[in-house]
Design an enzyme around this catalytic site. Structure first.
Site, PDB file in Angstrom:
ATOM      1  N   GLU A 162      33.756  -1.823  -6.062  1.00 37.09           N
ATOM      2  CA  GLU A 162      34.276  -2.562  -7.204  1.00 37.09           C
ATOM      3  C   GLU A 162      33.368  -2.423  -8.428  1.00 37.09           C
ATOM      4  OE1 GLU A 162      37.157  -4.451  -7.745  1.00 37.09           O
ATOM      5  OE2 GLU A 162      37.839  -3.488  -5.896  1.00 37.09           O
ATOM      6  N   HIS A 182      24.763 -11.705   8.213  1.00 39.57           N
ATOM      7  CA  HIS A 182      24.209 -11.337   9.512  1.00 39.57           C
ATOM      8  C   HIS A 182      23.260 -10.151   9.402  1.00 39.57           C
ATOM      9  CE1 HIS A 182      24.004  -9.608  13.581  1.00 39.57           C
ATOM     10  NE2 HIS A 182      24.007 -10.878  13.938  1.00 39.57           N
ATOM     11  N   LYS A 231      15.667 -15.599  13.340  1.00 36.16           N
ATOM     12  CA  LYS A 231      15.985 -14.870  12.107  1.00 36.16           C
ATOM     13  C   LYS A 231      15.397 -15.550  10.870  1.00 36.16           C
ATOM     14  CE  LYS A 231      20.191 -13.176  14.290  1.00 36.16           C
ATOM     15  NZ  LYS A 231      21.668 -13.234  14.321  1.00 36.16           N
TER      16      LYS A 231
END
Length: 357
Positions: free
Chosen positions: A135, A286, A327
């Site tokens: 885009e 993620h 994480k």
């Protein structure tokens, strides 16, 4: 029970004695418009306003911590190399900031905010979806227009108009995109065959940033400033359509995602300190968090999205869920702002990256 007993029991229930507030407790107080309109003071007041305004204020604090950190803030470790002990090296070693965003934000006017950060090298690693890549280039070739959420799909389809929320993208823009990108793919295939170039999504995006040569482009500035852009779902969009068409017209071009997994994870592993800023969820969230797992978590995290956690989605998860996976570090500074990114992220940038140092 006597009337006296009833009165006493009710009194004790309603007027239970409170513990004293901690000495460092922050009183709730919002902005006073009797002081005039001062946008910096208004946004600064969010931290003591409560609800998502306070989450916004925490996000400002955390991003500013990311930006301010230097290795020289930390004591020298026993296993530091001679280079890492050098005062100049320590002063110049900064927190590595991973910045992720979904494709709809590039379709919107958020593109200009993202471009500002990349143009001025304020973030270090980018992660987006295929749409978040294409885009940007398509906007260099044709305009996206303001529409309405209620426009009917059947009517728009008959006119060759594509709706993204309340944005309208003429399908001719994708035709222009095909005309622009196909010769680049041809040249990339030639370099693969003749020079042994191993193309990856990040190398592909780097090349497209060079070829677009347009100052409005996010990825032009990523190319100019050598900021890596990772997109593990590179085929899930118009770029994938173009690769599909090209595989019939001029077969053989290979884009290797495995090398990029290695590159992305090494970005995290080799960093002394990491911060993550993620707008939206899904793959970009993620991918960034999983890379930081390789170093047992990021030290700073700011998440901005509207998703809730009741369905177990990655987008809905609060930072604490990522802590359970390693994480985000257990002692990290982290916050999730439950808000639509186009509304709040420009304000976050105004209070952080855009402030004069």
């Amino acid at each position: 029970m006597s009337n006296e007993d009833i009165s006493k029991a009710a009194h004790n229930a309603v007027l239970a004695v409170s513990e004293e507030a901690p000495a460092d407790a922050l009183p709730i107080r919002g902005y006073d418009f009797d002081n005039g309109v001062d946008y910096n003071a208004l946004l600064s007041s969010y931290i003591s306003t409560g609800f998502q305004a306070t989450s916004f204020g925490r996000a400002v604090e955390i991003i500013n911590k990311m930006r301010a950190w230097r290795l020289s803030d930390e004591p020298i470790a026993d296993d530091d190399t001679d280079e890492e002990r050098d005062p100049a090296f320590r002063k110049n070693t900064k927190c590595k900031i991973f910045f992720g965003y979904t494709s709809n934000l590039v379709s919107s006017g958020m593109r200009e905010t993202i471009k500002y950060l990349v143009k001025n090298s304020m973030v270090n690693v980018l992660v987006s979806t295929a749409g978040g890549v294409e885009e940007d280039f398509i906007k260099c070739l044709g305009q996206t227009y303001l529409g309405d959420f209620t426009l009917q799909g059947r009517t728009l389809r008959g006119k060759g108009l594509n709706r993204i929320g309340n944005l309208i993208v003429p399908n001719n823009n994708y035709c222009k995109f095909e005309d622009w990108i196909m010769p680049i793919f041809d040249q990339m295939l030639k370099e693969q065959q003749e020079d042994g170039v191993l193309w990856t999504p990040s190398k592909l995006i780097h090349r497209l940033g060079k070829e677009i040569d347009h100052p409005d482009s996010i990825y032009y500035w990523a190319y100019k400033n050598n900021i890596p852009v990772y997109c593990p779902g590179i085929t899930d969009g118009s770029i994938g359509d173009m690769l599909f068409f090209h595989s019939y017209r001029n077969p053989g071009l290979v884009v290797d995602v495995v090398q990029d997994v290695r590159g992305m994870n090494n970005e995290a592993i080799r960093a002394k300190k990491t911060g993550i800023i993620i707008l939206g969820g899904g793959m970009v969230k993620h991918h960034i968090c999983n890379a930081n797992l390789m170093r047992n978590g990021a030290e700073y995290a700011v998440l901005v999205n509207t998703a809730q956690e009741f369905d177990g989605s990655d987008a809905g998860a609060r930072p604490d869920e990522a802590v359970s996976w390693g994480k985000i570090k257990a002692d990290a500074d982290s916050v999730k702002v439950y808000a639509e990114a186009s509304l709040v992220f420009p304000l976050l940038v105004a209070q952080t990256f855009a402030q004069v140092e």
